[in-house]
Design a protein around this motif. Sequence first.
Motif, PDB file in Angstrom:
ATOM      1  N   LYS A 465       0.822  -1.213   0.000  1.00  0.00           N
ATOM      2  CA  LYS A 465       0.000   0.000   0.000  1.00  0.00           C
ATOM      3  C   LYS A 465       0.853   1.260   0.000  1.00  0.00           C
ATOM      4  CE  LYS A 465      -4.218  -1.876   2.081  1.00  0.00           C
ATOM      5  NZ  LYS A 465      -5.152  -1.841   3.230  1.00  0.00           N
ATOM      6  N   GLU A 466       2.055   1.155   0.553  1.00  0.00           N
ATOM      7  CA  GLU A 466       2.968   2.294   0.529  1.00  0.00           C
ATOM      8  C   GLU A 466       3.421   2.606  -0.889  1.00  0.00           C
ATOM      9  OE1 GLU A 466       5.309   5.428   1.702  1.00  0.00           O
ATOM     10  OE2 GLU A 466       3.835   4.314   2.891  1.00  0.00           O
ATOM     11  N   LYS A 467       3.515   1.563  -1.727  1.00  0.00           N
ATOM     12  CA  LYS A 467       4.029   1.743  -3.083  1.00  0.00           C
ATOM     13  C   LYS A 467       2.921   1.773  -4.134  1.00  0.00           C
ATOM     14  CE  LYS A 467       8.346  -0.591  -1.853  1.00  0.00           C
ATOM     15  NZ  LYS A 467       9.184   0.610  -1.967  1.00  0.00           N
ATOM     16  N   ILE A 468       1.734   1.225  -3.811  1.00  0.00           N
ATOM     17  CA  ILE A 468       0.630   1.162  -4.765  1.00  0.00           C
ATOM     18  C   ILE A 468      -0.549   1.928  -4.180  1.00  0.00           C
ATOM     19  CG2 ILE A 468      -0.819  -0.357  -6.146  1.00  0.00           C
ATOM     20  CD1 ILE A 468       1.190  -2.621  -5.460  1.00  0.00           C
ATOM     21  N   LYS A 469      -0.853   3.041  -4.756  1.00  0.00           N
ATOM     22  CA  LYS A 469      -1.894   3.914  -4.214  1.00  0.00           C
ATOM     23  C   LYS A 469      -3.230   3.713  -4.940  1.00  0.00           C
ATOM     24  CE  LYS A 469       1.146   5.913  -1.519  1.00  0.00           C
ATOM     25  NZ  LYS A 469       1.120   5.724  -0.055  1.00  0.00           N
ATOM     26  N   GLY A 470      -4.288   3.573  -4.145  1.00  0.00           N
ATOM     27  CA  GLY A 470      -5.634   3.529  -4.702  1.00  0.00           C
ATOM     28  C   GLY A 470      -6.011   2.249  -5.396  1.00  0.00           C
ATOM     29  N   GLN A 471      -5.263   1.160  -5.140  1.00  0.00           N
ATOM     30  CA  GLN A 471      -5.552  -0.118  -5.808  1.00  0.00           C
ATOM     31  C   GLN A 471      -5.579  -1.231  -4.768  1.00  0.00           C
ATOM     32  OE1 GLN A 471      -6.326   0.268  -8.860  1.00  0.00           O
ATOM     33  NE2 GLN A 471      -5.327   2.189  -9.403  1.00  0.00           N
ATOM     34  N   ASP A 472      -6.455  -1.104  -3.774  1.00  0.00           N
ATOM     35  CA  ASP A 472      -6.482  -2.063  -2.668  1.00  0.00           C
ATOM     36  C   ASP A 472      -6.801  -3.478  -3.137  1.00  0.00           C
ATOM     37  OD1 ASP A 472      -5.849  -0.024  -1.014  1.00  0.00           O
ATOM     38  OD2 ASP A 472      -7.850   0.211  -0.123  1.00  0.00           O
ATOM     39  N   HIS A 473      -7.643  -3.630  -4.150  1.00  0.00           N
ATOM     40  CA  HIS A 473      -7.980  -4.971  -4.640  1.00  0.00           C
ATOM     41  C   HIS A 473      -6.763  -5.654  -5.264  1.00  0.00           C
ATOM     42  CE1 HIS A 473      -8.232  -2.441  -8.166  1.00  0.00           C
ATOM     43  NE2 HIS A 473      -8.350  -3.500  -8.945  1.00  0.00           N
ATOM     44  N   PHE A 652      -7.072  -2.109 -13.015  1.00  0.00           N
ATOM     45  CA  PHE A 652      -6.681  -1.030 -12.122  1.00  0.00           C
ATOM     46  C   PHE A 652      -7.716   0.093 -12.157  1.00  0.00           C
ATOM     47  CE2 PHE A 652      -2.976  -3.437 -12.027  1.00  0.00           C
ATOM     48  CZ  PHE A 652      -2.085  -2.930 -11.094  1.00  0.00           C
ATOM     49  N   ASN A 653      -8.055   0.575 -10.955  1.00  0.00           N
ATOM     50  CA  ASN A 653      -9.047   1.646 -10.836  1.00  0.00           C
ATOM     51  C   ASN A 653      -8.480   2.972 -11.305  1.00  0.00           C
ATOM     52  OD1 ASN A 653     -10.953  -0.060  -9.645  1.00  0.00           O
ATOM     53  ND2 ASN A 653     -10.077   0.253  -7.611  1.00  0.00           N
ATOM     54  N   PRO A 654      -9.349   3.881 -11.751  1.00  0.00           N
ATOM     55  CA  PRO A 654      -8.891   5.246 -12.025  1.00  0.00           C
ATOM     56  C   PRO A 654      -8.497   5.918 -10.718  1.00  0.00           C
ATOM     57  CG  PRO A 654     -11.267   5.148 -12.100  1.00  0.00           C
ATOM     58  CD  PRO A 654     -10.804   3.734 -11.961  1.00  0.00           C
ATOM     59  N   LEU A 655      -7.731   6.983 -10.810  1.00  0.00           N
ATOM     60  CA  LEU A 655      -7.209   7.649  -9.618  1.00  0.00           C
ATOM     61  C   LEU A 655      -8.188   8.699  -9.097  1.00  0.00           C
ATOM     62  CD1 LEU A 655      -3.498   8.132 -10.761  1.00  0.00           C
ATOM     63  CD2 LEU A 655      -4.493   6.264  -9.444  1.00  0.00           C
ATOM     64  N   GLU A 656      -8.534   8.608  -7.823  1.00  0.00           N
ATOM     65  CA  GLU A 656      -9.349   9.624  -7.180  1.00  0.00           C
ATOM     66  C   GLU A 656      -8.451  10.754  -6.681  1.00  0.00           C
ATOM     67  OE1 GLU A 656     -11.318   7.480  -4.110  1.00  0.00           O
ATOM     68  OE2 GLU A 656     -12.958   6.822  -5.428  1.00  0.00           O
ATOM     69  N   LYS A 657      -9.076  11.841  -6.284  1.00  0.00           N
ATOM     70  CA  LYS A 657      -8.311  13.007  -5.855  1.00  0.00           C
ATOM     71  C   LYS A 657      -7.419  12.681  -4.673  1.00  0.00           C
ATOM     72  CE  LYS A 657      -8.698  17.799  -4.343  1.00  0.00           C
ATOM     73  NZ  LYS A 657      -9.590  18.944  -4.045  1.00  0.00           N
ATOM     74  N   GLU A 658      -7.937  11.960  -3.685  1.00  0.00           N
ATOM     75  CA  GLU A 658      -7.140  11.642  -2.498  1.00  0.00           C
ATOM     76  C   GLU A 658      -5.963  10.746  -2.866  1.00  0.00           C
ATOM     77  OE1 GLU A 658      -5.682  12.030   1.003  1.00  0.00           O
ATOM     78  OE2 GLU A 658      -7.555  13.067   0.427  1.00  0.00           O
ATOM     79  N   THR A 659      -6.180   9.850  -3.817  1.00  0.00           N
ATOM     80  CA  THR A 659      -5.087   8.978  -4.276  1.00  0.00           C
ATOM     81  C   THR A 659      -4.006   9.787  -4.971  1.00  0.00           C
ATOM     82  OG1 THR A 659      -6.659   7.167  -4.574  1.00  0.00           O
ATOM     83  CG2 THR A 659      -4.539   6.968  -5.677  1.00  0.00           C
ATOM     84  N   ILE A 660      -4.453  10.744  -5.787  1.00  0.00           N
ATOM     85  CA  ILE A 660      -3.492  11.595  -6.488  1.00  0.00           C
ATOM     86  C   ILE A 660      -2.653  12.389  -5.490  1.00  0.00           C
ATOM     87  CG2 ILE A 660      -3.266  13.547  -8.071  1.00  0.00           C
ATOM     88  CD1 ILE A 660      -5.904  12.522  -9.373  1.00  0.00           C
ATOM     89  N   HIS A 693      -1.535  21.773  -5.491  1.00  0.00           N
ATOM     90  CA  HIS A 693      -1.225  22.363  -6.795  1.00  0.00           C
ATOM     91  C   HIS A 693      -0.461  21.367  -7.682  1.00  0.00           C
ATOM     92  CE1 HIS A 693      -0.112  25.248  -9.838  1.00  0.00           C
ATOM     93  NE2 HIS A 693       1.181  24.994  -9.639  1.00  0.00           N
ATOM     94  N   ILE A 694       0.553  20.713  -7.098  1.00  0.00           N
ATOM     95  CA  ILE A 694       1.332  19.734  -7.869  1.00  0.00           C
ATOM     96  C   ILE A 694       0.427  18.576  -8.298  1.00  0.00           C
ATOM     97  CG2 ILE A 694       3.196  18.027  -7.738  1.00  0.00           C
ATOM     98  CD1 ILE A 694       4.325  20.768  -7.913  1.00  0.00           C
ATOM     99  N   GLY A 695      -0.440  18.116  -7.387  1.00  0.00           N
ATOM    100  CA  GLY A 695      -1.339  17.024  -7.722  1.00  0.00           C
ATOM    101  C   GLY A 695      -2.270  17.381  -8.860  1.00  0.00           C
ATOM    102  N   GLU A 696      -2.750  18.610  -8.856  1.00  0.00           N
ATOM    103  CA  GLU A 696      -3.671  19.045  -9.909  1.00  0.00           C
ATOM    104  C   GLU A 696      -2.951  19.219 -11.238  1.00  0.00           C
ATOM    105  OE1 GLU A 696      -6.706  22.772 -10.852  1.00  0.00           O
ATOM    106  OE2 GLU A 696      -5.942  22.446  -8.815  1.00  0.00           O
TER     107      GLU A 696
END
Length: 748
Positions: A465-473, A652-660, A693-696
């Motif tokens: 989870k530290e290396k893979i964000k937003g893909q819990d499945h 793989f799921n699309p990235l949500e804002k919190e994941t980004i 800002h960087i995330g956006e």
Amino acid sequence: MKILEYPLVCWQLTSGAIFGQLLGYSQQVVADDVKSLKASFSEYIEKQMKDSWFYEPEIGSTRIKTISMDIRPHYQESDRIYPVKETLEVKIDAVYGSNESGYYECFLPLLHKNFYFYNEKDLDRLVEHFSRDTFHALTPDDIYNLLIPATPWLEQVKVKIPKRKKEKSQSGDYKQFKLLNGIAEKLPYSRKENRKGTPDAAWERGETIDHLINIMIAEKTNVLLVGKSGVGKSAVIHEAIRKVTSQQKSKDFFERNSFWRTTPSRITSKAKYLGEWQLICEDMVYQLEGARGILWLESFVMLALTGGEGPEDSVAAFLTSFIRRGKLRMVSEVTPEELEVMRRMIPGFIEHFRILKVDEMDTQTTLKLFEYFNQYINKRYSVAFTPKAQEMAYVLLDRFIKYESFPGKAIRFLMTCANKAMQDKELTIDLPQIIDNFTRQSGIPDFLLRDDLFLNEVELKDFFKEKIKGQDHVVDKVSDIIKVFKAGINDPNKPVATMIFAGPTGVGKTATVKAISSYFFGKGQAYEPLIRLDMSEFQHPSQIYRLIGSQGKLIQHVRQKPFSVLLLDEIEKANPLIFDALLTVLDEGILLDAAGRLTDFRNTIIIMTSNLGATTRSSLGFRSYQGHDFESNVRAFFRPEFYNRVDAILVFNPLEKETILSITRKELDEIQKRDGLKQRNIKLQFTKNLIEHIGEEGFDPKYGARPLQREIERLIIAPLGHLFIQNPAFVNRTITVDYDGKEVSLRY
């Protein structure tokens, strides 16, 4: 007494050191002066002629010529090659002369190359051709390291050769076998010549050795030992030769045989022009016949692939008539797969050989061999294996090293452990040392190898989870694979896992592959355990050989890295024929090349990435996408027999804002590990406004999070570089990086 003159290339290294290289040989010496240099080479050549055979110089009237040429060096970056703007003048020193046949031979000491030519006028053009071929894709630094520091010159090493005594055979006198000594080694070696330290005894193979001796000597028949890699075929042949040679020392032994070992490539290596290798083969057969010689041929399958353009005009086809008439006696060894390849390539050739099967040893016999080796290593090096160490070594080798058989793989591994123990000055090798050495070889961490160590599921999932964000499945599926592997209940006759990663670009598919390779095989290996192949390079049917041919990328990489993660990137872009070729790999974990050599994939994790379905969407990377669309596209694209051999399709799921934002924080934290910041003791702090800002700015609907790194480089790294260049003494500071709604600023 005959005097030979060997050409010697010399050049001055420093005021008190002269470097010399014997022309046409790899021997190199550094001495104080030319006289000492010549004396060293003269002594070396005389010794070689006493121990074995050293070729007389083939060219005379040697000359040296310097040829200047302009080249454009290249450099490689991110798997691409770029030429530099400026050209570089390089001076190539060529040493050449003619031989007795009237041909010329040229040596390029700078490049360690040599070639033959017919007309002296062609020298400059050929030197430039061979030089450019070598310099291609070399960086300026690499080219500089090749350049000779001074102008070379030629000397002659004079060696006095005493007349050799003629040897006698029962058919009369015969001359020393110059050709045979040049293309083969006379056996047996003395035990003192075994410098590797590995035992050369064929333990528990007495019956097979006696059977081989009976076929070779009593029946005078060609024999082919057939068995899996590592069962000890070579050891059996070597022990049989040693036993026969020992028996021949008896005065009442009527017929004395000699034994010679070579390879097909060595037989043809001296051929310079069309038709010459056939003459070499004839001379070899006649000299073997005169010496009552039996030829031990290694790389048996290469007989059918060496010489002509195909098996029908190969060395094997040429030697068939000599074998049939009894003029040539041979012994060799092959695997069952190689035997079938030879039967297919040259029907009838194998019929001239007696097949002697060498079976793999059972568990009880193998463990007995472990004890034999323990006694050997203890007597020779005062190092001993404990019973637990021997038992663990057997368990690990039996489970993981499937591409080799006992006892070969055991002897090699135990010898590695013994060498490491001697290096560490340890007298006893116990369980921890066995685990440590196997981890170094495979990269598999000890907690996956040992049953007594607990696998912490929380730590396992936290790692991914530290290396893979937003893909819990995805993390859950990878964790399940690791648990099955840890329990030892994965299918031993298939790759560890085969998966397809589907989904839009920039959502973490490649990052997941890297995390898996790091976790599974990244502990202690000397090489990077990730093999990445861009399948868009294999879109044409003819390119299948570049992938899975005997010198193909896939074959070479997996043989070099049997414990690895294999990433087939954008698998859908490959030619459909490649999918068919991979069926055996996915189903059985093995692949055979044209020469019958086996490549084992059973210790690999095969992951294929795909963007199938992504191009049909207008909102890539956003929440409106449906995962089953990607899976249905994958199912529709691949044939059922290929799709059914894949263990899992992970979308793989699309990235949500919190994941980004989480990915952004991770990438920003990675900046702190860069050498320039650590050396200056600079600490970075990032405000919430900056992270958002960087995330956006770094997220793109089409490319996902891939542009994130570019934005970080542009908005943060470039200003930091400018700051450090302008202020060389800028050290021991804390820098706050902020965004005020208009621009990024650095406060310190």
